[in-house]
Motif scaffolding. Structure first.
Motif: not given
Lengths: 485, 444
Positions: B136-143
């Protein structure tokens, strides 16, 4: 990954600094005692304590922001280094006292104290001041369980992998049982058991007519299986079978695995009887005592004191590497003498304060011997050495063999060196075995004290004592070139 | 607190290491004496040799008076039986690692609770969930959302053409006040940055911010937020199955598997998934299946090495996002530095999950998240707390902690040098391991 980087001397120095401060504090005990008594040796202790505290504070202050987390290699350097360093500072009172010892003698006396050997260079201990005698007993008591173990119990920052590797290097034996998951708790419990046994012994000795001072000193050197006495004649000086019997029992207690002892104190008595090493230990003591009793009986000795207490005392003194004497065993003939040499090499249970090879290792080797015999007959059988819930694999066996090899080689080298100075075979082998096994008994030329030996031999024996106490490998790694790279 | 860990696999060992640093009484019971003696020699734990479902061994290891019983052997059945035995012997809380995600349903977990298993952890489910979140968050490594969703923590790997690359934190502060830089991971080392630190290439940066600023952060990090349209999965193992079961319908999912039999079986189980019988190492196959077309590439095969290589290649030929499953914990850290967007590890996720559960309910600690060597704490400031006396700038915080944000009256906000903490604020603190005591002193 971290083990491969350079040795972090700053951390080692910081912990060493803490240890020296500890030693300085320990020196204040005889200092206060000396002031209280009105003797003249308080100056020696004051100067020694100040020097030690000063030298300890410097690295602690310089590296006060440094962590104390250390890894295996640093642990080994620290453990061997600290025993030598402790001896170097611990010998100061002996050199500065009213009757000063030479450098060699003072170092020999101190390392003999810390390693709980109990071999002394003082021909006439009764001439020494009482503060010096107290200091001799104190260093044996601390060295008995281990200098670093004392620090682990006090310093919370060592409650990590560094502390565990130090613990493993200092506690004797093949494997190391923890009492609690946390190393600090384990150290505290061990010191608790040790302290309680020592405190129990003091009133028991006083009941036998010993003075408070003598009881305290004798208790500290008995439980630590050290063997420094406050009298020239060792325990024989009091001439009491009762005192000899009490001392025998506490020497034997000191030869037990402290983990086992701790569990026994906490109600697990059955574990004691089920423990193969402990049972073997008892059987060895009882059977050798019986053999010597029979020997003495056939030689015409009579009376309970001569036939039971004296042999038991001497056996306990030899197997637990204490080194007290109660009767002149030199007059007993060669069979008891050889038995005593064998027991000095054998030692008592692992995880105790004693020296020698330890019964555990000998049991593993005997178990292996049996397996090899079975293997010769039935090459396909899988045989294993296993007792007390532990199974020993090939790598344990190989390590024990290496240990035995170095042990015998060092012992022979010491004997060889001593005989090179013209001493006879029995004296040389006996004295070398006594120092290597941290026993401290003397025979023949070393019968009354080790003082007459040449300096070279004393330094060799000092090395043997250190190797014996730290069980060889912790010291030997320092001589390996790649350790330093 | 007494904790008994049953099993001596990677999960058990990792968990034991984490817990022993927490000053808990940890006992590890397993069957491999070599692994156990290594653990015993270096960590504050007691080890005991014994089979996971042996009553005698469990008693001997102290199951009867342990506060927490964790069964994490590789075998689901053993873990279930072992936990039941543990509960029966007197363990207060039991946790079992399981394989079947069905057991996690409310009815099933009620049933298992009545059998004596309080909590269950399914590694495949955890991995699949992690994967779905990161899709769902293409560029994040973690959220992560913390403080009841009022604050977000996200980690981003910096690369060209990010406009903030090589800028210092102070300069970054002049560009925008929307984000707080809480932590930088550089070459495996964690740094709590001060104003003079600057962003380097390949840094993994942890930002905290209020929800809604994600898009702006993406711009600052030089990431274009393209939506993922399709997902290519390699391998047909358990994790692949769980992912296919969980993944939202809006993605076109393709599974590439060289073994024909496995392909057929997989196609039967998941009719909506396109199964391709081909060698996924073949770059032409990847191109044919549309890897350049806004595609996420999930390397979930059995071999860690193959997963690493194929994910790196996929990134190189144009995958939008790559995720690799790496089971060898030894080089997990090293792989993080490679050009793979997200690396997942079953065992680490499982042990972190159990650890997280402990933090939430059992340990006496205000922590809300724990990364490898960094803790995120959420602490309420008191009237008497030292932290309320000065502005943050004048508190002279040590360099191994930072105040990342706070919630005041249920409303999240970021903190800068001029902010002042008020009593009653929920303060979020990042602290490196070993500094917990310093943090506590601030709030006392």
């Amino acid at each position: 990954m971290n083990e491969l980087c350079n040795l972090r001397y700053s951390r080692i120095l910081k912990i060493a600094g803490f240890l020296l401060i500890l030693e300085g504090v320990l020196m204040t005990v005889p200092l206060i005692f000396s002031l209280f008594e009105g003797g003249n040796d308080w100056k020696a202790f004051l100067v020694s304590a100040l020097i030690t505290l000063f030298c300890g504070c410097i690295p602690v202050l310089i590296f006060r922001f440094e962590e104390t987390r250390i890894y295996r290699r640093e642990g080994y350097l620290l453990i061997s280094g600290i025993w030598i360093l402790f001896s170097l500072f611990g010998m100061l009172p002996f050199m500065l006292s009213e009757a000063p010892l030479s450098l060699t003698d003072a170092f020999f006396e101190t390392i003999s104290g810390f390693t709980t050997t109990g071999a002394t260079v003082m021909g006439d201990v009764e001439q020494e001041s009482r503060a010096i005698l107290l200091w001799r007993s104190e260093i044996q008591w601390i060295g008995g369980l281990g200098i670093v173990l004392f620090l682990i119990a006090i310093l919370p920052t060592l409650n990590d992998s560094g502390g565990i590797s130090l613990f493993n290097a200092e506690i004797t034996g093949i494997t190391h049982d923890k009492l609690h998951p946390r190393i600090r708790q384990t150290a505290l419990s061990l010191w608790g058991v040790y302290g309680i046994i020592t405190l129990t012994m003091i009133p028991l000795l006083m009941l036998g007519g010993m003075s408070l001072f003598d009881s305290v000193c004798q208790s500290m050197t008995t439980v630590s299986t050290g063997g420094f006495s406050t009298r020239n004649g060792s325990i024989a000086a009091w001439g009491s079978s009762y005192i000899a019997a009490v001392t025998s029992v506490f020497m034997l207690l000191g030869g037990m695995n402290f983990t086992l002892l701790y569990n026994a104190v906490h109600g697990e008595w059955k574990a004691l009887i089920r423990n193969h090493v402990f049972v073997s230990y008892l059987l060895i003591v009882l059977s050798t005592t019986a053999i010597i009793s029979v020997c003495l009986y056939t030689a015409g000795e009579t009376g309970g004191d001569h036939l039971i207490v004296a042999p038991l005392f001497q056996i306990a003194s030899a197997i637990t590497s204490t080194g007290f004497t109660y009767s002149d065993f030199a007059l007993w003939g060669s069979l008891p003498l050889i038995l005593i040499i064998m027991l000095m090499v054998c030692g008592a249970c692992a995880g105790s304060t004693t020296g020698g090879v330890k019964i555990d290792r000998i049991m593993v080797m005997l178990g292996n011997l049996k397996n090899e015999i079975v293997h010769t007959l039935f090459p396909n059988h899988i045989e294993r050495v296993s007792f007390d819930g532990k199974t020993f694999r090939e790598n344990d066996l190989v390590r024990i063999l290496a240990f035995l090899t170095v042990y015998i080689l060092t012992l022979s080298a010491g004997a060889l060196l001593m005989s090179a100075y013209g001493y006879n075979l029995t004296d040389s082998i006996f004295s070398s075995a006594s120092c290597m096994g941290n026993t401290g008994l003397g025979y023949g030329a070393t019968g009354s004290s080790y003082g007459a030996l040449p300096s070279t031999v004393k330094w060799m024996f000092s090395l043997e004592m250190l190797l014996g106490r730290l069980e060889i490998f912790s010291v030997l790694v320092l001589f390996y070139r790649r350790f330093w790279k | 607190m007494k904790i008994l860990i049953v099993g001596n696999g990677d999960t058990a060992i990792h968990l034991a290491k984490m817990l022993s640093q927490e000053n808990q009484d940890v006992v590890v019971m397993g069957i491999d004496s070599h692994v156990l003696s290594e653990l015993d020699a270096h960590y504050n734990v007691i080890t005991s040799l014994g089979k996971d479902i042996s009553i005698e061994a469990l008693k001997r290891s102290g199951a009867s008076d342990c506060d927490l019983f964790i069964a994490v052997t590789p075998y689901e059945n053993h873990n279930i039986v072992s936990s039941q035995l543990g509960k029966w012997l007197g363990a207060k809380t039991t946790i079992a690692r399981i394989d079947n995600p069905e057991f996690l349903s409310p009815e099933a977990s009620n049933h298992f609770r009545s059998l004596g298993i309080d909590r269950m952890v399914n590694p495949e489910y955890l991995v699949a969930r992690e994967i779905c979140i990161s899709l769902g968050n293409v560029w994040m490594r973690s959220l992560h959302k913390i403080a009841k969703g009022e604050l977000c923590i996200c980690s981003v790997k910096l690369s060209e053409p990010s406009p903030i690359l090589f800028k210092s934190i102070a300069e970054f502060g002049q560009i925008t006040q929307e984000f707080h830089v809480a932590l930088i991971k550089r070459n495996g080392e964690s740094i709590i940055p001060g104003g003079s630190h600057s962003f380097e290439r390949n840094d993994i940066v942890y930002f905290t911010f209020r929800p809604g600023s994600e898009k702006r952060l993406g711009e600052l990090c030089g990431k274009t937020n393209r939506e993922i349209k399709r997902v290519i999965i390699t391998g047909t193992g358990k994790i692949a199955e769980t992912v296919c079961g969980m993944i939202p319908d809006l993605y076109g999912v393709k599974v590439i598997e060289p073994d024909r039999e496995k392909c057929l079986r997989f196609a039967d189980s998941f009719p909506s998934v396109t199964v391709v019988n081909a060698d996924f190492r073949d770059i032409n196959v990847q191109r044919e299946e549309g890897i350049r077309d806004n595609c996420a590439f999930l390397a979930l095969g059995d071999s860690s090495e193959t997963n690493i290589v194929s994910a790196t290649v996929a990134k190189h030929i144009g995958a939008l996002k790559t995720i690799a499953q790496v089971e060898d914990t030894q080089y997990f850290d090293e792989v993080q530095a490679l050009d793979i967007d997200t690396v997942v590890n079953k065992k680490l996720l499982t042990s972190s999950r159990i650890y997280q559960f402990l933090i939430d309910s059992v340990l006496d600690s205000p922590r809300c998240l724990a990364f490898e060597d960094t803790d995120v704490l959420e602490i309420v400031a008191q009237d008497s707390s030292m932290i309320t006396r000065h502005n943050v700038r004048d508190l002279k915080l040590s360099s191994d902690m930072t105040i990342a944000g706070l919630t005041r009256g249920g409303h999240g906000m970021l903190v800068n040098g001029d902010s002042r903490i008020e009593p009653g604020d929920h303060v979020v603190v990042f602290s490196l391991h070993g500094t917990l005591r310093k943090v506590e002193r601030l709030f006392r």
